[in-house]
Write a protein that holds these residues in place. Sequence first.
Motif, mmCIF file in Angstrom:
data_model
loop_
_atom_site.group_PDB
_atom_site.id
_atom_site.type_symbol
_atom_site.label_atom_id
_atom_site.label_comp_id
_atom_site.label_asym_id
_atom_site.label_seq_id
_atom_site.Cartn_x
_atom_site.Cartn_y
_atom_site.Cartn_z
ATOM 1 N N PRO A 22 -0.685 -2.736 -5.927
ATOM 2 C CA PRO A 22 -0.368 -4.113 -6.306
ATOM 3 C C PRO A 22 0.191 -4.855 -5.090
ATOM 4 O O PRO A 22 1.006 -4.315 -4.343
ATOM 5 N N PHE A 23 -0.280 -6.070 -4.886
ATOM 6 C CA PHE A 23 0.144 -6.848 -3.725
ATOM 7 C C PHE A 23 0.832 -8.141 -4.144
ATOM 8 O O PHE A 23 0.568 -8.684 -5.209
ATOM 9 N N THR A 24 1.704 -8.617 -3.268
ATOM 10 C CA THR A 24 2.366 -9.894 -3.487
ATOM 11 C C THR A 24 1.422 -11.015 -3.082
ATOM 12 O O THR A 24 0.379 -10.786 -2.461
ATOM 13 N N ASP A 25 1.814 -12.223 -3.412
ATOM 14 C CA ASP A 25 1.007 -13.394 -3.055
ATOM 15 C C ASP A 25 0.982 -13.645 -1.554
ATOM 16 O O ASP A 25 0.201 -14.465 -1.082
ATOM 17 N N SER A 26 1.822 -12.942 -0.790
ATOM 18 C CA SER A 26 1.833 -13.129 0.662
ATOM 19 C C SER A 26 0.592 -12.538 1.330
ATOM 20 O O SER A 26 0.290 -12.864 2.477
ATOM 21 N N LEU A 27 -0.139 -11.689 0.619
ATOM 22 C CA LEU A 27 -1.328 -11.063 1.183
ATOM 23 C C LEU A 27 -2.461 -12.081 1.284
ATOM 24 O O LEU A 27 -2.821 -12.721 0.294
ATOM 25 N N VAL A 28 -3.012 -12.213 2.481
ATOM 26 C CA VAL A 28 -4.201 -13.029 2.706
ATOM 27 C C VAL A 28 -5.327 -12.028 3.005
ATOM 28 O O VAL A 28 -5.379 -11.475 4.115
ATOM 29 N N PRO A 29 -6.182 -11.766 2.024
ATOM 30 C CA PRO A 29 -7.184 -10.717 2.192
ATOM 31 C C PRO A 29 -8.030 -10.850 3.458
ATOM 32 O O PRO A 29 -8.282 -9.848 4.122
ATOM 33 N N ALA A 30 -8.449 -12.048 3.805
ATOM 34 C CA ALA A 30 -9.297 -12.210 4.996
ATOM 35 C C ALA A 30 -8.556 -11.764 6.254
ATOM 36 O O ALA A 30 -9.137 -11.090 7.113
ATOM 37 N N GLU A 31 -7.287 -12.124 6.370
ATOM 38 C CA GLU A 31 -6.503 -11.726 7.542
ATOM 39 C C GLU A 31 -6.292 -10.210 7.570
ATOM 40 O O GLU A 31 -6.438 -9.574 8.613
ATOM 41 N N ALA A 32 -5.944 -9.646 6.425
ATOM 42 C CA ALA A 32 -5.699 -8.203 6.351
ATOM 43 C C ALA A 32 -6.981 -7.424 6.637
ATOM 44 O O ALA A 32 -6.960 -6.443 7.388
ATOM 45 N N LEU A 33 -8.098 -7.859 6.066
ATOM 46 C CA LEU A 33 -9.356 -7.154 6.284
ATOM 47 C C LEU A 33 -9.770 -7.225 7.753
ATOM 48 O O LEU A 33 -10.280 -6.245 8.304
ATOM 49 N N PHE A 94 5.153 -1.357 -9.058
ATOM 50 C CA PHE A 94 4.792 0.055 -9.121
ATOM 51 C C PHE A 94 5.089 0.574 -10.518
ATOM 52 O O PHE A 94 6.115 0.239 -11.122
ATOM 53 N N ASP A 95 4.219 1.406 -11.035
ATOM 54 C CA ASP A 95 4.382 1.966 -12.379
ATOM 55 C C ASP A 95 5.340 3.156 -12.329
ATOM 56 O O ASP A 95 4.924 4.298 -12.148
ATOM 57 N N ASN A 96 6.612 2.876 -12.507
ATOM 58 C CA ASN A 96 7.634 3.929 -12.458
ATOM 59 C C ASN A 96 7.681 4.779 -13.718
ATOM 60 O O ASN A 96 8.441 5.736 -13.788
ATOM 61 N N THR A 97 6.870 4.423 -14.720
ATOM 62 C CA THR A 97 6.813 5.220 -15.951
ATOM 63 C C THR A 97 5.696 6.251 -15.893
ATOM 64 O O THR A 97 5.585 7.076 -16.797
ATOM 65 N N LYS A 98 4.892 6.215 -14.851
ATOM 66 C CA LYS A 98 3.751 7.128 -14.726
ATOM 67 C C LYS A 98 4.231 8.571 -14.641
ATOM 68 O O LYS A 98 5.186 8.876 -13.940
ATOM 69 N N ASP A 99 3.545 9.425 -15.366
ATOM 70 C CA ASP A 99 3.853 10.858 -15.327
ATOM 71 C C ASP A 99 3.290 11.432 -14.031
ATOM 72 O O ASP A 99 2.070 11.513 -13.853
ATOM 73 N N GLU A 107 1.699 14.075 -2.893
ATOM 74 C CA GLU A 107 1.242 12.980 -3.757
ATOM 75 C C GLU A 107 2.430 12.217 -4.336
ATOM 76 O O GLU A 107 2.396 10.988 -4.433
ATOM 77 N N ARG A 108 3.476 12.916 -4.726
ATOM 78 C CA ARG A 108 4.678 12.246 -5.240
ATOM 79 C C ARG A 108 5.294 11.355 -4.165
ATOM 80 O O ARG A 108 5.669 10.206 -4.427
ATOM 81 N N ALA A 109 5.411 11.880 -2.948
ATOM 82 C CA ALA A 109 5.982 11.091 -1.844
ATOM 83 C C ALA A 109 5.122 9.860 -1.578
ATOM 84 O O ALA A 109 5.650 8.758 -1.362
ATOM 85 N N SER A 110 3.827 10.020 -1.597
ATOM 86 C CA SER A 110 2.908 8.905 -1.395
ATOM 87 C C SER A 110 3.082 7.865 -2.500
ATOM 88 O O SER A 110 3.182 6.663 -2.234
ATOM 89 N N TYR A 114 4.192 4.169 -1.658
ATOM 90 C CA TYR A 114 3.122 3.166 -1.658
ATOM 91 C C TYR A 114 2.588 2.790 -3.038
ATOM 92 O O TYR A 114 1.734 1.916 -3.149
ATOM 93 N N GLY A 115 3.018 3.483 -4.097
ATOM 94 C CA GLY A 115 2.492 3.187 -5.421
ATOM 95 C C GLY A 115 1.088 3.732 -5.626
ATOM 96 O O GLY A 115 0.422 3.414 -6.602
ATOM 97 N N TYR A 116 0.622 4.548 -4.695
ATOM 98 C CA TYR A 116 -0.719 5.133 -4.731
ATOM 99 C C TYR A 116 -0.598 6.571 -4.258
ATOM 100 O O TYR A 116 0.006 6.832 -3.220
ATOM 101 N N ARG A 117 -1.140 7.489 -5.001
ATOM 102 C CA ARG A 117 -0.867 8.902 -4.731
ATOM 103 C C ARG A 117 -1.622 9.494 -3.549
ATOM 104 O O ARG A 117 -1.266 10.550 -3.067
ATOM 105 N N TYR A 118 -2.660 8.827 -3.060
ATOM 106 C CA TYR A 118 -3.516 9.422 -2.031
ATOM 107 C C TYR A 118 -3.358 8.753 -0.667
ATOM 108 O O TYR A 118 -4.286 8.133 -0.146
#
Length: 182
Positions: A22-33, A94-99, A107-110, A114-118
């Motif tokens: 999940p990203f905030t509104d500060s992300l400008v996809p064209a710039e990031a890409l 981030f989904d802090n309720t995720k099992d 994967e837990r540290a990731s 980052y909110g993403y396991r990989y």
Amino acid sequence: MRLQPVLHPDGNLPHVTVFQGPFTDSLVPAEALEMIGTAAAESGLRDEVRLSSTGVVYQPTGWLFLALERPPLLEALQEAALAALDRHLDRAAFDNTKDISRFTADERASFERYGYRYTGKAYAPHVTLGRAEEETALELARTAEDRVSLPKEWVFDRLSFYVMGKHGAHAETLLERPLGPM
């Protein structure tokens, strides 16, 4: 036995996720890409990357992946993506309720960072084939080689930002660019 969502060019485009979150509104996809693509080119990635598949694997709970090799260039691409995207992560979303009890320590540290396991040590390049009931997914993983013939090599030639659909599906392409230098 049907996997969900169904892979299809108009609703769940097969893809290799470098990072999702999940990203905030500060992300400008064209710039990031552009930042990611430039860093990828500087790391030696050219017009395409060829990845060998290592087989169909089961991932708890109910996921089936086509596992792919993890060459250093792909790791460098993920590092470039994380560098460009980290400050735009919406950590409050981030989904802090995720099992995460079945996640490895990496994967837990990731997931916590980052909110993403990989990511990082837990990076697992793959094409998501879909999700099914637990027993069905396990059976499909065990019998995949008998059920379907898959190419041994896959070619990827672009980077994209996409809208994530149900079960992480590539629901809609927002922006894409060639993988190599522009």
